[in-house]
Scaffold this active site. Structure first.
Site, mmCIF file in Angstrom:
data_model
loop_
_atom_site.group_PDB
_atom_site.id
_atom_site.type_symbol
_atom_site.label_atom_id
_atom_site.label_comp_id
_atom_site.label_asym_id
_atom_site.label_seq_id
_atom_site.Cartn_x
_atom_site.Cartn_y
_atom_site.Cartn_z
ATOM 1 N N SER A 72 5.890 -0.213 -1.727
ATOM 2 C CA SER A 72 4.559 -0.381 -1.152
ATOM 3 C C SER A 72 3.457 -0.655 -2.161
ATOM 4 O O SER A 72 2.401 -1.164 -1.791
ATOM 5 C CB SER A 72 4.183 0.852 -0.323
ATOM 6 O OG SER A 72 4.191 2.016 -1.133
ATOM 7 N N LYS A 97 -1.979 -2.603 1.167
ATOM 8 C CA LYS A 97 -3.195 -2.130 1.824
ATOM 9 C C LYS A 97 -4.202 -3.244 2.114
ATOM 10 O O LYS A 97 -5.014 -3.139 3.049
ATOM 11 C CB LYS A 97 -3.863 -1.053 0.980
ATOM 12 C CG LYS A 97 -3.145 0.287 0.968
ATOM 13 C CD LYS A 97 -3.346 1.027 2.268
ATOM 14 C CE LYS A 97 -2.887 2.467 2.170
ATOM 15 N NZ LYS A 97 -3.175 3.235 3.385
#
Length: 420
Positions: A313, A58
């Protein structure tokens, strides 16, 4: 072969983002997985974004967004809403760029993530816990931006955020030395997938790209079916990094027009893969981080010896959740079952249950008994773990043959949700 440019974000924008991020974020490892390679009869690699600067990808989108704000706009501050990882990226970017930010997170965000946000942002960031969902936090962040004039930093729904996330794809190809046959990507609001397809479809259009959503929060599949982003009625917040109720207005058309495939994985399957990653590979993945590899062999099949890359992720997992993770995994694999059993109020009833109903390898993992003197039977809630799924029919037959009053607590029932 000439690739197809997706609407809104180009491969050039992704490459420009990569230049901005150089020296700011980690070029995370691309590691072979012997476990998944043997399982799939393929060459499976893991892109380790759990080892990113803030333990998730992110930060790529957050920094690429904030760094492009001019000084006057940046001086008014930034705000964001996040389930945890985007907020950490914003916090890191704020501290690095000297900007001030306020981050809004829902109460479902694990404490570990909240503490990391505060640590990464230091004096530049204030953390505000509000609402029960990402949508609640998002609404509050928008109100704050309107009230103060601060800039809202979208978690996924802006071309600058999307372009930053897409740098994961260019790194993968550079590290492999060629484009993979299959690229598997976790999906929440769609920012990572949109960024990856934006770059891959122009530069390496032959790669098969598959997005994986949690079954309890499949907002992108709902958008594809409806022809536009729509709010799904219920969201299972367990996969907190991908628990989004509505796909982005920017990300949805990019993904829709890209030709990417879409699938989903049950939350129990995600838990099983989290445990496999930890026990077999030494990887601490958060639920969203295990989405991509959890789909291999479950809902995704690949060709023999194909090169497959799964994006891990994020690794911001709260260790206190592992008991729930184990429980969900056992239920998913058919090894954990619950029953309401009415025992006669007489000596030896429990002993007979142990001797006559339980198999030699069955284990009672939960027993809550309430004795009611005014009744002939007393109810007990019993959790039983069996050795293998094939043992269940025998256990059910013995329960049916016993004189006990037995009601199975079915997965998905209100009582079952209370247990988990």
């Amino acid at each position: 072969m000439q690739g197809v440019r997706t609407a809104g974000v180009s491969a050039d924008l992704v490459d420009q983002a990569a230049e901005r991020l150089s020296g700011v974020v980690t070029r995370t490892p691309l590691e072979p997985s012997s476990r998944l390679s043997a399982q799939m009869n393929a060459r499976v690699w893991l892109k380790r974004e759990d080892l990113q600067t803030v333990r998730s990808y992110k930060v790529r989108g957050a920094y690429n967004f904030i760094v492009q704000l001019d000084e006057e706009v940046r001086a008014r501050g930034v705000v964001c809403a996040s389930a945890g990882n985007h907020a950490q990226g914003v916090a890191y970017a704020c501290r690095r760029l000297g900007a001030n930010g306020r981050v809004f997170v829902p109460r479902t965000t694990p404490r570990q993530k909240r503490e990391r946000i505060a640590t990464l942002g230091g004096a530049h960031v204030e953390v505000i816990v509000t609402g029960d969902s990402y949508e609640d936090a998002s609404a509050e962040a928008k109100r704050e931006a309107e009230r103060t004039g601060a800039t809202l930093v979208p978690a996924f729904d802006d071309p600058r955020t999307v372009a930053g996330q897409g740098t994961v794809a260019s790194e993968i190809v550079a590290q492999l030395g060629f484009a993979p046959d299959v690229l598997v990507v976790p999906v929440g609001g769609g920012g990572l997938l949109a960024g990856i397809v934006s770059w891959m479809r122009e530069r390496h259009p032959s790669t098969r790209i598959i997005g994986v959503e949690p079954a309890g929060a499949a907002c992108l599949a709902a958008a594809i079916e409806a022809g536009e982003p729509v709010r799904i009625e219920t969201v299972d917040s367990f996969v907190d990094g991908a628990a989004v109720a509505i796909a982005g207005s920017v990300t949805y058309p990019i993904i829709r027009d890209s030709g990417a495939e879409l699938t989903s994985v049950e939350e129990g399957g995600v838990c099983t893969e989290m445990l496999e990653l930890y026990q077999s590979d030494g990887i601490i993945a958060e639920p969203a981080g295990a989405l991509a590899s959890a789909a291999l062999g479950a809902t995704i099949e690949v060709g023999p010896q194909e090169t497959v890359v799964c994006v891990v992720s994020g690794g911001n997992n709260d260790v206190s959740r592992y008991s729930e993770i184990l429980e969900r995994s056992l239920v998913h694999k058919g090894l954990k079952h619950y029953f309401l059993v009415g025992f006669p109020q007489e000596p030896g009833a429990l002993r007979r249950f142990l001797d006559e109903v339980l198999g030699p390898e069955d284990d009672i993992t939960l027993f809550e008994y309430v004795k009611r003197n005014s009744r002939e039977t007393g109810p007990a809630l019993i959790g039983i773990e069996i050795e293998r799924p094939a043992d269940l029919p025998g256990l059910l037959d013995r329960l049916d043959a016993s004189p006990l009053q037995v009601e199975r607590v079915e997965p998905g029932s209100p009582l079952f949700h209370f247990l988990l």
